[in-house]
Design an enzyme around this catalytic site. Sequence first.
Site, PDB file in Angstrom:
ATOM      1  N   THR A 123      22.091  15.381  31.868  1.00 16.61           N
ATOM      2  CA  THR A 123      21.536  14.160  32.446  1.00 16.61           C
ATOM      3  C   THR A 123      21.345  14.290  33.956  1.00 16.61           C
ATOM      4  OG1 THR A 123      22.127  11.862  32.920  1.00 16.61           O
ATOM      5  CG2 THR A 123      23.949  13.339  32.507  1.00 16.61           C
ATOM      6  N   ASP A 124      20.459  13.452  34.491  1.00 12.08           N
ATOM      7  CA  ASP A 124      20.299  13.412  35.950  1.00 12.08           C
ATOM      8  C   ASP A 124      21.489  12.743  36.638  1.00 12.08           C
ATOM      9  OD1 ASP A 124      19.831  10.811  35.130  1.00 12.08           O
ATOM     10  OD2 ASP A 124      17.883  10.596  36.109  1.00 12.08           O
ATOM     11  N   GLU A 125      22.351  12.062  35.850  1.00 12.19           N
ATOM     12  CA  GLU A 125      23.466  11.331  36.470  1.00 12.19           C
ATOM     13  C   GLU A 125      24.473  12.269  37.134  1.00 12.19           C
ATOM     14  OE1 GLU A 125      25.036   7.945  34.648  1.00 12.19           O
ATOM     15  OE2 GLU A 125      23.146   7.395  33.708  1.00 12.19           O
ATOM     16  N   TYR A 150      31.451   8.923  32.871  1.00 13.24           N
ATOM     17  CA  TYR A 150      30.447   9.567  32.003  1.00 13.24           C
ATOM     18  C   TYR A 150      29.782  10.731  32.742  1.00 13.24           C
ATOM     19  CZ  TYR A 150      25.775  10.437  30.111  1.00 13.24           C
ATOM     20  OH  TYR A 150      24.636  11.054  29.662  1.00 13.24           O
ATOM     21  N   LYS A 154      29.837  14.817  31.987  1.00 12.96           N
ATOM     22  CA  LYS A 154      28.632  15.626  31.748  1.00 12.96           C
ATOM     23  C   LYS A 154      28.545  16.754  32.787  1.00 12.96           C
ATOM     24  CE  LYS A 154      25.780  15.025  29.056  1.00 12.96           C
ATOM     25  NZ  LYS A 154      25.637  15.452  27.630  1.00 12.96           N
ATOM     26  N   LEU A 190      19.871  -0.681  28.303  1.00 13.80           N
ATOM     27  CA  LEU A 190      19.093  -1.749  28.948  1.00 13.80           C
ATOM     28  C   LEU A 190      17.826  -2.168  28.180  1.00 13.80           C
ATOM     29  CD1 LEU A 190      18.726  -3.640  31.452  1.00 13.80           C
ATOM     30  CD2 LEU A 190      17.182  -1.892  32.324  1.00 13.80           C
TER      31      LEU A 190
HETATM   32  P1  NAD Z   1      23.671   8.459  21.593  1.00 10.64           P
HETATM   33  O1  NAD Z   1      24.918   7.786  22.052  1.00 10.64           O
HETATM   34  O2  NAD Z   1      22.567   7.631  21.038  1.00 10.64           O
HETATM   35  O3  NAD Z   1      24.028   9.531  20.452  1.00 10.64           O
HETATM   36  C1  NAD Z   1      25.152  10.368  20.531  1.00 10.64           C
HETATM   37  C2  NAD Z   1      25.397  10.950  19.143  1.00 10.64           C
HETATM   38  O4  NAD Z   1      26.505  11.856  19.239  1.00 10.64           O
HETATM   39  C3  NAD Z   1      25.770   9.903  18.097  1.00 10.64           C
HETATM   40  O5  NAD Z   1      25.060  10.117  16.918  1.00 10.64           O
HETATM   41  C4  NAD Z   1      27.249  10.114  17.881  1.00 10.64           C
HETATM   42  O6  NAD Z   1      27.699   9.772  16.573  1.00 10.64           O
HETATM   43  C5  NAD Z   1      27.396  11.616  18.148  1.00 10.64           C
HETATM   44  N1  NAD Z   1      28.744  11.977  18.574  1.00 10.64           N
HETATM   45  C6  NAD Z   1      29.510  11.382  19.523  1.00 10.64           C
HETATM   46  N2  NAD Z   1      30.696  12.001  19.607  1.00 10.64           N
HETATM   47  C7  NAD Z   1      30.674  13.028  18.716  1.00 10.64           C
HETATM   48  C8  NAD Z   1      31.604  14.031  18.354  1.00 10.64           C
HETATM   49  N3  NAD Z   1      32.809  14.112  18.932  1.00 10.64           N
HETATM   50  N4  NAD Z   1      31.243  14.928  17.408  1.00 10.64           N
HETATM   51  C9  NAD Z   1      30.032  14.856  16.811  1.00 10.64           C
HETATM   52  N5  NAD Z   1      29.121  13.916  17.094  1.00 10.64           N
HETATM   53  C10 NAD Z   1      29.438  13.006  18.042  1.00 10.64           C
HETATM   54  O7  NAD Z   1      23.198   9.345  22.789  1.00 10.64           O
HETATM   55  P2  NAD Z   1      21.719   9.728  23.279  1.00 10.64           P
HETATM   56  O8  NAD Z   1      21.231   8.669  24.179  1.00 10.64           O
HETATM   57  O9  NAD Z   1      20.917  10.137  22.105  1.00 10.64           O
HETATM   58  O10 NAD Z   1      22.054  11.005  24.173  1.00 10.64           O
HETATM   59  C11 NAD Z   1      22.099  12.294  23.590  1.00 10.64           C
HETATM   60  C12 NAD Z   1      22.440  13.312  24.656  1.00 10.64           C
HETATM   61  O11 NAD Z   1      21.468  13.246  25.697  1.00 10.64           O
HETATM   62  C13 NAD Z   1      23.782  13.083  25.340  1.00 10.64           C
HETATM   63  O12 NAD Z   1      24.361  14.327  25.583  1.00 10.64           O
HETATM   64  C14 NAD Z   1      23.429  12.384  26.647  1.00 10.64           C
HETATM   65  O13 NAD Z   1      24.396  12.666  27.625  1.00 10.64           O
HETATM   66  C15 NAD Z   1      22.106  13.038  26.946  1.00 10.64           C
HETATM   67  N6  NAD Z   1      21.153  12.254  27.735  1.00 10.64           N
HETATM   68  C16 NAD Z   1      20.810  10.976  27.370  1.00 10.64           C
HETATM   69  C17 NAD Z   1      19.843  10.284  28.076  1.00 10.64           C
HETATM   70  C18 NAD Z   1      19.423   8.887  27.688  1.00 10.64           C
HETATM   71  O14 NAD Z   1      18.667   8.273  28.426  1.00 10.64           O
HETATM   72  N7  NAD Z   1      19.848   8.355  26.559  1.00 10.64           N
HETATM   73  C19 NAD Z   1      19.230  10.892  29.176  1.00 10.64           C
HETATM   74  C20 NAD Z   1      19.607  12.196  29.541  1.00 10.64           C
HETATM   75  C21 NAD Z   1      20.552  12.869  28.794  1.00 10.64           C
HETATM   76  O1  DAU Z   2      19.856   8.802  33.582  1.00 12.90           O
HETATM   77  C1  DAU Z   2      20.163   9.281  32.308  1.00 12.90           C
HETATM   78  C2  DAU Z   2      21.186   8.380  31.669  1.00 12.90           C
HETATM   79  O2  DAU Z   2      20.514   7.179  31.306  1.00 12.90           O
HETATM   80  C3  DAU Z   2      21.858   9.009  30.452  1.00 12.90           C
HETATM   81  O3  DAU Z   2      22.571  10.132  30.859  1.00 12.90           O
HETATM   82  C4  DAU Z   2      22.794   8.004  29.778  1.00 12.90           C
HETATM   83  O4  DAU Z   2      23.329   8.563  28.601  1.00 12.90           O
HETATM   84  C5  DAU Z   2      21.997   6.774  29.437  1.00 12.90           C
HETATM   85  O5  DAU Z   2      22.855   5.788  28.882  1.00 12.90           O
HETATM   86  C6  DAU Z   2      21.312   6.208  30.681  1.00 12.90           C
HETATM   87  O6  DAU Z   2      22.291   5.691  31.613  1.00 12.90           O
HETATM   88  P1  DAU Z   2      22.065   4.334  32.427  1.00 12.90           P
HETATM   89  O7  DAU Z   2      23.370   3.789  32.820  1.00 12.90           O
HETATM   90  O8  DAU Z   2      21.036   4.509  33.485  1.00 12.90           O
HETATM   91  O9  DAU Z   2      21.384   3.455  31.242  1.00 12.90           O
HETATM   92  P2  DAU Z   2      21.576   1.919  30.847  1.00 12.90           P
HETATM   93  O10 DAU Z   2      20.527   1.603  29.831  1.00 12.90           O
HETATM   94  O11 DAU Z   2      22.978   1.600  30.509  1.00 12.90           O
HETATM   95  O12 DAU Z   2      21.225   1.163  32.197  1.00 12.90           O
HETATM   96  C7  DAU Z   2      19.951   1.308  32.799  1.00 12.90           C
HETATM   97  C8  DAU Z   2      19.959   0.476  34.087  1.00 12.90           C
HETATM   98  O13 DAU Z   2      20.055  -0.908  33.718  1.00 12.90           O
HETATM   99  C9  DAU Z   2      21.167   0.740  34.974  1.00 12.90           C
HETATM  100  O14 DAU Z   2      20.765   0.600  36.328  1.00 12.90           O
HETATM  101  C10 DAU Z   2      22.144  -0.363  34.618  1.00 12.90           C
HETATM  102  C11 DAU Z   2      21.228  -1.510  34.269  1.00 12.90           C
HETATM  103  N1  DAU Z   2      21.752  -2.439  33.241  1.00 12.90           N
HETATM  104  C12 DAU Z   2      22.218  -1.921  32.080  1.00 12.90           C
HETATM  105  C13 DAU Z   2      22.727  -2.742  31.097  1.00 12.90           C
HETATM  106  C14 DAU Z   2      23.266  -2.175  29.803  1.00 12.90           C
HETATM  107  C15 DAU Z   2      21.721  -3.812  33.467  1.00 12.90           C
HETATM  108  O15 DAU Z   2      21.267  -4.279  34.526  1.00 12.90           O
HETATM  109  N2  DAU Z   2      22.211  -4.623  32.490  1.00 12.90           N
HETATM  110  C16 DAU Z   2      22.733  -4.148  31.326  1.00 12.90           C
HETATM  111  O16 DAU Z   2      23.189  -4.969  30.483  1.00 12.90           O
END
Ligand code: NAD
Ligand code: DAU
Length: 337
Positions: A123-125, A150, A154, A190
């Site tokens: 992730t970019d985080e 988190y 990562k 979000l």
């Molecule tokens: P998600 O939470 O939707 O899915 C995570 C999946 O991992 C789930 O199906 C969960 O059951 C499984 N899981 C969790 N713990 C586990 C374990 N111990 N063993 C096996 N399976 C397990 O997450 P996502 O949003 O699809 O993100 C997927 C990956 O991409 C993550 O590594 C996250 O850090 C990364 N990522 C997410 C975003 C985003 O915007 N969602 C952006 C950049 C990177």
């Molecule tokens: O940047 C990549 C990341 O994006 C991934 O690594 C994470 O797994 C993914 O969850 C996401 O993280 P964020 O914290 O950016 O996503 P989230 O959807 O939780 O929040 C997006 C933005 O919205 C953030 O600035 C927080 C804000 N927010 C979020 C929630 C859930 C709100 O203002 N209200 C909310 O209720």
Amino acid sequence: MNILITGGAGFIGSNFIIYWLKKYARDNIINLDALTYAGNLANLNSVANLPNYRFIKGNICNSRLVSNIIRDIDIIVHFAAESHVDRSITDPGIFLETNIYGTHLLLKAALKNKIKRFHHISTDEVFGSLLLKDKNKFNEKTPYHPRSPYAASKAAADHLVLSFCHTYGLPVTITNCSNNYGPFQHPEKLIPLTITNIIENIKVPLYGDGKNIRDWLYVEDHCRAIELVLKEGRVGETYCVGGLLKDVSNLAVIKMIFRLLQGNENLLTFVPDRPGHDRKYAIDWSKIKRELGWQPRYSLEACLVKTVNWYKNNRSWWQSLKNRQFQAYFKKQYPDL
Ligand code: NAD
Ligand code: DAU
């Protein structure tokens, strides 16, 4: 090709499996997923009966299970993680377990089995936060400065992955991607939270002043980036993946969704800020463009419409996730609503 996907029942993992099997119908996919609250097999209904797709319910921290599964695997694409920042603030422990310890066990198994490629989804985080006024963006050389449990978990995983490459020669690649959106995203995040709350006429929580900026990318664009890195990426390299060319605040995103759904804007409620809330993310994706020819295809405007329509048309999918457990989480997370 035999591919092990971890976390394939989550948002991005399931989109990736569907994407891959559509394009590479001869490959075999094993999906290892623990089915935590975030994992949902319904995401994979369209591929569940294919002979070359197999689901295994299990934890990446179970080293015996992982060793058994990995025997004939060529490539691992590692999505499994605890992914929600807010939950990491309430309870960091499980993030360390899955995201760090789990990754380390997979790496060890990959090494032992001479896996041809270990691709780690990051992730970019890990880079921390930009200021709102910053013109510069995160790139592959930006120093790591994670600011939530988190992000720290990562970042630790990324370091471990690279250390297995440098120390033992494991062929790894990493993608650091920005915020994804699209079908099958859990309603704790979000965009789906906003869409589904508006549809249900429930208040929509916005943290702080709503000016925080995320770099939104449609999930299919992310899948294509991973595909290219698997096919043509250089071993030992990381690739930053992101979407937007201009800054868009959370408030602006929420307002776009209200407009698309013709929702009642009185539902929008400012709530206390997320502790340590990163102000801004922005990704410079010029390396992956230059080396692999990737660039985002989809605009936020077009794909937000698509995403809103998907949630409108798949009500039963998300309603089952907004169950009693989710209601309890929502109440605790947003006590002011
Ligand atoms: P998600 O939470 O939707 O899915 C995570 C999946 O991992 C789930 O199906 C969960 O059951 C499984 N899981 C969790 N713990 C586990 C374990 N111990 N063993 C096996 N399976 C397990 O997450 P996502 O949003 O699809 O993100 C997927 C990956 O991409 C993550 O590594 C996250 O850090 C990364 N990522 C997410 C975003 C985003 O915007 N969602 C952006 C950049 C990177
Ligand atoms: O940047 C990549 C990341 O994006 C991934 O690594 C994470 O797994 C993914 O969850 C996401 O993280 P964020 O914290 O950016 O996503 P989230 O959807 O939780 O929040 C997006 C933005 O919205 C953030 O600035 C927080 C804000 N927010 C979020 C929630 C859930 C709100 O203002 N209200 C909310 O209720």
